[in-house]
Each structure stands twice: as structure tokens, then as C-alpha cells.
Design a protein around this motif. Structure first.
Motif, PDB file in Angstrom:
ATOM      1  N   SER A 140      59.787  59.012  34.332  1.00  0.00           N
ATOM      2  CA  SER A 140      58.456  58.737  34.880  1.00  0.00           C
ATOM      3  C   SER A 140      57.519  59.936  34.928  1.00  0.00           C
ATOM      4  O   SER A 140      56.305  59.749  35.037  1.00  0.00           O
ATOM      5  CB  SER A 140      58.579  58.180  36.312  1.00  0.00           C
ATOM      6  OG  SER A 140      59.408  57.044  36.351  1.00  0.00           O
ATOM      7  N   VAL A 180      58.059  58.948  28.139  1.00  0.00           N
ATOM      8  CA  VAL A 180      57.380  58.522  29.361  1.00  0.00           C
ATOM      9  C   VAL A 180      56.070  57.869  28.954  1.00  0.00           C
ATOM     10  O   VAL A 180      55.263  58.477  28.229  1.00  0.00           O
ATOM     11  CB  VAL A 180      57.121  59.713  30.299  1.00  0.00           C
ATOM     12  CG1 VAL A 180      56.327  59.272  31.522  1.00  0.00           C
ATOM     13  CG2 VAL A 180      58.444  60.363  30.712  1.00  0.00           C
ATOM     14  N   ASN A 205      60.554  62.696  26.431  1.00  0.00           N
ATOM     15  CA  ASN A 205      61.413  63.147  27.520  1.00  0.00           C
ATOM     16  C   ASN A 205      62.786  63.519  26.960  1.00  0.00           C
ATOM     17  O   ASN A 205      63.018  63.473  25.746  1.00  0.00           O
ATOM     18  CB  ASN A 205      61.512  62.082  28.628  1.00  0.00           C
ATOM     19  CG  ASN A 205      62.148  60.773  28.146  1.00  0.00           C
ATOM     20  OD1 ASN A 205      62.939  60.751  27.196  1.00  0.00           O
ATOM     21  ND2 ASN A 205      61.822  59.685  28.810  1.00  0.00           N
TER      22      ASN A 205
END
Length: 453
Positions: free
Chosen positions: A38, A101, A110
């Protein structure tokens, strides 16, 4: 308790002689996963609109198919081509992709780009991504951006100077780390005037994350201390200043906790238990010195974390040579190693024999991903010279990737073929001669036992 923010100031300044080393707070693995999925720690690489247009760069037949397809099918085609995977079922974060993300400004790479793959069609976070085509993806994203007038990003520009990887499933990650590390002073201040020194480009296969809990050091040569700061290495673009990097400390403490919580997936197919029991004996007589002992009770397991000299293991040495003593020494002077409190091995001289938990899932094998099956690891004459894997097939007999041996590298989409003749890129498949004295029956039994780990 000593406040964490004061501890950061002590570490940032470097420890005083005789100063007590403060105990590290425990990380939160649940939050660590949330950070990976996230929190955008890099600039975006591309947006969804660009992803949907990548078919413009493909061969005529695939380009026509993409043009006629709806959005969902075009996304699936792109995922297949570049080695992107959807999150596993019931994932708490959700979204379309595990490896990036998703933000309003675009998709941000990521750690799951290299460490989130699939085997036999099943997505497994922490599994090496043996499908990932970073070089191909970057080239084709850049082409679409130029065609559509979108600005180029750091990955588009950086790949023009530093190759991202010569075959799908491997990347030039070690050199990325060398360059990014070179741009930092010991306190993490940015200095783009520092030169990284000699660069030996080479391809690496990412290790599975579930091995980390057994290890006290990082990387195939074990040169680096295992701490959460070193995990920030690939996020150190010069655009992230010193204060930004230091502010990620708690994030990466949680990331390390998550990585150490990842478990090896159990073998999903039928196992011949009687043959596997015979194979256990073969393993214990021949393999435990380097790879350890395995048991249902973790307390009964052992793992020696043994560095095998390169002259003995005999696998491709370009990875070992790519990190020079000055490269390794620099890490030992910086905030990332707590200014040497976490020791760095400057000249390891070989590769660390890995744990074998979940080894059935981690094909291709060796640190460079040059051998598609465990049968090939045991028998060098079963190692193909040029090979191309299928997308979701699994070979239960040879234990590893379903692959096709090919006679030549194609002019187009050459990166889908692994070429073990490329010593200049660290892709050779020689070495690990340790099963040479085993009989065919012993090897067959050993393969069955390795499925159980």
C-alpha cells in the motif's frame, strides 16, 4: 524504555565508543505486508492507461488480438507477457496486481515485483517471480509513453544506462543496489557525485523469502548483515533524501517481520511416501553438511548457513565478482549497518548453501536461475543449454518448471529464452557436482524426498 526517535538520532550520528547497543523493537508482520502492498516508496512506473496500450508494441498477431480485446483481457495479456500476478485469493489489500502499489498517479513497483510469483498457476507472496520481464516491460512502457506524449519516469531513463535483465525471471538487481548505494554518504545523505566503481552486469534469480528466518545474513554470498535497514537498499533513489530514508525505519522493521513470517508452501501433488523415506536417507548421507536437517518439529531442524568456496561449488562466479571489496566495505561504514555494529563480510569467497524448505516451488535453480528442474541440479547432463518455460506448467517427475529446450534464440522476444552460454551475463549452468556419485535410483528417491521439505 528509550524512545525510538532518540534511538534514531544516536544511530544516525554513529555509535560512540563503548556505547550500549539498544535492543531493537519487534516489528509487526501484518503492517509489514500493508507497507509493501500500500505504501508507494518509489515514483510511479506507468499508469493503467499505458498498461492497456502496451499491445501497440507487440508482434502483429498479438497486437491484433489485444486491439480486439476488452480491458480485462488486455490486462491479462499484459500480465502474462511481463510476469505480473494478481494477489492471492482473499488477500486483505486486494487490487489488480501483487507486484505494484496502485496509486492515483500510477503503478509503483514494490518488493513483490521480484519476490511475488506463481508456480503451477498459483500466486504465492514471497516466491521468486520466475516470470518477471522487467527489461521487456520497461522498454515497451517507454515506447508507449513516447507514442502517447506521456513523460518518461526514472525506470524508463535508468534502463537506458543500466540493463534490467537479459531473460524473463531474472534481473540485474545486484548492480541496481551497487549504483544506488554509491549515491549515499554514510549518514544517508545524497551525493550523486560518488562513482559506483566497476559494474559487472549479470542476472540474478531472487531467493524465496521463507528462507530468511533461518539465516543470520543476507544475499547469496552472505556478505550483508540481516537487518531491516539493509532492506531499504532498492528504494534509495536520489529523490528520497536522508530524512525520508530515516523516516522509513519503522516501516522496514515491520517489512522484515513480515518476511520472516512467510512460510514455505507444501507440495500440492501426490508423493510416494515409501520412495521419499528412502530419499531421506540419501539426503542425510550426502546433503546435510551444507543444507541442514529437516523435521516435522522445527526445534529438531538444523541449518549450518555454510559458505561454500567458489572453487568447490563451481557455479557461475560473476555474481561474486560483481561486488568488490570496496563495494562491500562501504556498507560497513553506513547507517544501514549501524556504522559497522552489524558486521559486513568484505570478501566472502563463495556462496551460502541455501535452506531447502519449499524447494519444489523455487525453480529455476542456482543463484542465477539457470537450471529449470531439481533433476538438472542432480545431473548436469539434464541441464538444457537454451530453454523456455511454459507459463503455468509444472514437471512433477523432474521437479521444477515445465520447459521446452530450443535450438536457437529467436530474433523477437529473445528474453523468453534462457541462454546458459552467456558467461558475460553470469548465466552459465555449471557447478554443484555433489550428486555425481549417486546412482539413478538414489537420485530418483532424493527427488521424491525433496518434495516433502
Amino acid at each position: 524504555m528509550f524512545p525510538v526517535h532518540l534511538a534514531l538520532l544516536v544511530f544516525a550520528a554513529g555509535p560512540a565508543d563503548g556505547a550500549a547497543v539498544l535492543p531493537e523493537p519487534a516489528g509487526d508482520p501484518v503492517r509489514g505486508y500493508e507497507v509493501l502492498r500500500s505504501k508507494p516508496l518509489l515514483p510511479p512506473d506507468f499508469d493503467r492507461e499505458t498498461l492497456l496500450r502496451l499491445g501497440l508494441t507487440w508482434a502483429p498477431e498479438e497486437r491484433a488480438k489485444a486491439k480486439a480485446a476488452g480491458e480485462a483481457e488486455r490486462i491479462a495479456m499484459a500480465f502474462s507477457r511481463y510476469g505480473l500476478v494478481a494477489p492471492p485469493p482473499n488477500d486483505p489489500i486486494g487490487g489488480e496486481v501483487l507486484n505494484y502499489v496502485e496509486t492515483p498517479d500510477g503503478w509503483v513497483m514494490n518488493c513483490f515485483a521480484c519476490h511475488g510469483g506463481k508456480v503451477a498457476g498459483r500466486t504465492i507472496p514471497g516466491l521468486p517471480n520466475s516470470h518477471y520481464g522487467l527489461e521487456t516491460l520497461t522498454e515497451e512502457v517507454r515506447t508507449v509513453k513516447l507514442l502517447t506524449g506521456k513523460p518518461l519516469g526514472h525506470q524508463d531513463l535508468g534502463q537506458m544506462k543500466i540493463p534490467a535483465g537479459s531473460s524473463h525471471g531474472t534481473t540485474n538487481a545486484v548492480v541496481f543496489g551497487i549504483v544506488l548505494d554509491a549515491f549515499r554518504e554514510p549518514d544517508m545523505s545524497v551525493n550523486t557525485g560518488r562513482h559506483p566503481g566497476p559494474l559487472l552486469h549479470h542476472d540474478m534469480d531472487a531467493p524465496p523469502w521463507w528462507h530468511l528466518k533461518k539465516k543470520s545474513r543476507l544475499y547469496i554470498d552472505g556478505f550483508s548483515p540481516k537487518n531491516h535497514r539493509v532492506l531499504m537498499q532498492f528504494m534509495l533513489l536520489p529523490s528520497a533524501g536522508r530524512e525520508t530514508v530515516l523516516s522509513w525505519e519503522d516501516d522496514f522493521r515491520d517489512v522484515l517481520a513480515y518476511i520472516e513470517s512467510v512460510e514455505a508452501p507444501p507440495y500440492p501433488y501426490e508423493i510416494d511416501e515409501k520412495l521419499a523415506a528412502t530419499g531421506r536417507g540419501v539426503f542425510e548421507r550426502n546433503c546435510t553438511e551444507c543444507h541442514g536437517m529437516y523435521a516435522d518439529d522445527p526445534a529438531a531442524e538444523t541449518y549450518p548457513e555454510l559458505t561454500v568456496p567458489i572453487e568447490i561449488v563451481g557455479t557461475d562466479r560473476r555474481r561474486l565478482d560483481a561486488l568488490t571489496v570496496p563495494h562491500r566495505r562501504h556498507l560497513g561504514t553506513t547507517w544501514m549497518s549501524r556504522y559497522g555494529e552489524d558486521p559486513v563480510v568484505e570478501d566472502p569467497g563463495g556462496y551460502v548453501a541455501p535452506p531447502l524448505d519449499g524447494v519444489w516451488a523455487t525453480a529455476p535453480y542456482f543463484h542465477n536461475g539457470s537450471v529449470p528442474t531439481l533433476a538438472g541440479v542432480l545431473s548436469p547432463d539434464e541441464r538444457p543449454t537454451l530453454w523456455r518455460r511454459s507459463e503455468d506448467g509444472y514437471d512433477t517427475q523432474r521437479v521444477g518448471l515445465e520447459y521446452e529446450e530450443v535450438s536457437e534464440v529467436p530474433d523477437r522476444d529473445a528474453r523468453f529464452v534462457f541462454d546458459t552460454r552467456r558467461a558475460d551475463l553470469g548465466k552459465t549452468n555449471a557447478g554443484h557436482p555433489f550428486a555425481a556419485e549417486l546412482t539413478a535410483n538414489e537420485k530418483r528417491a532424493l527427488l521424491e524426498y525433496l518434495k516433502t521439505l
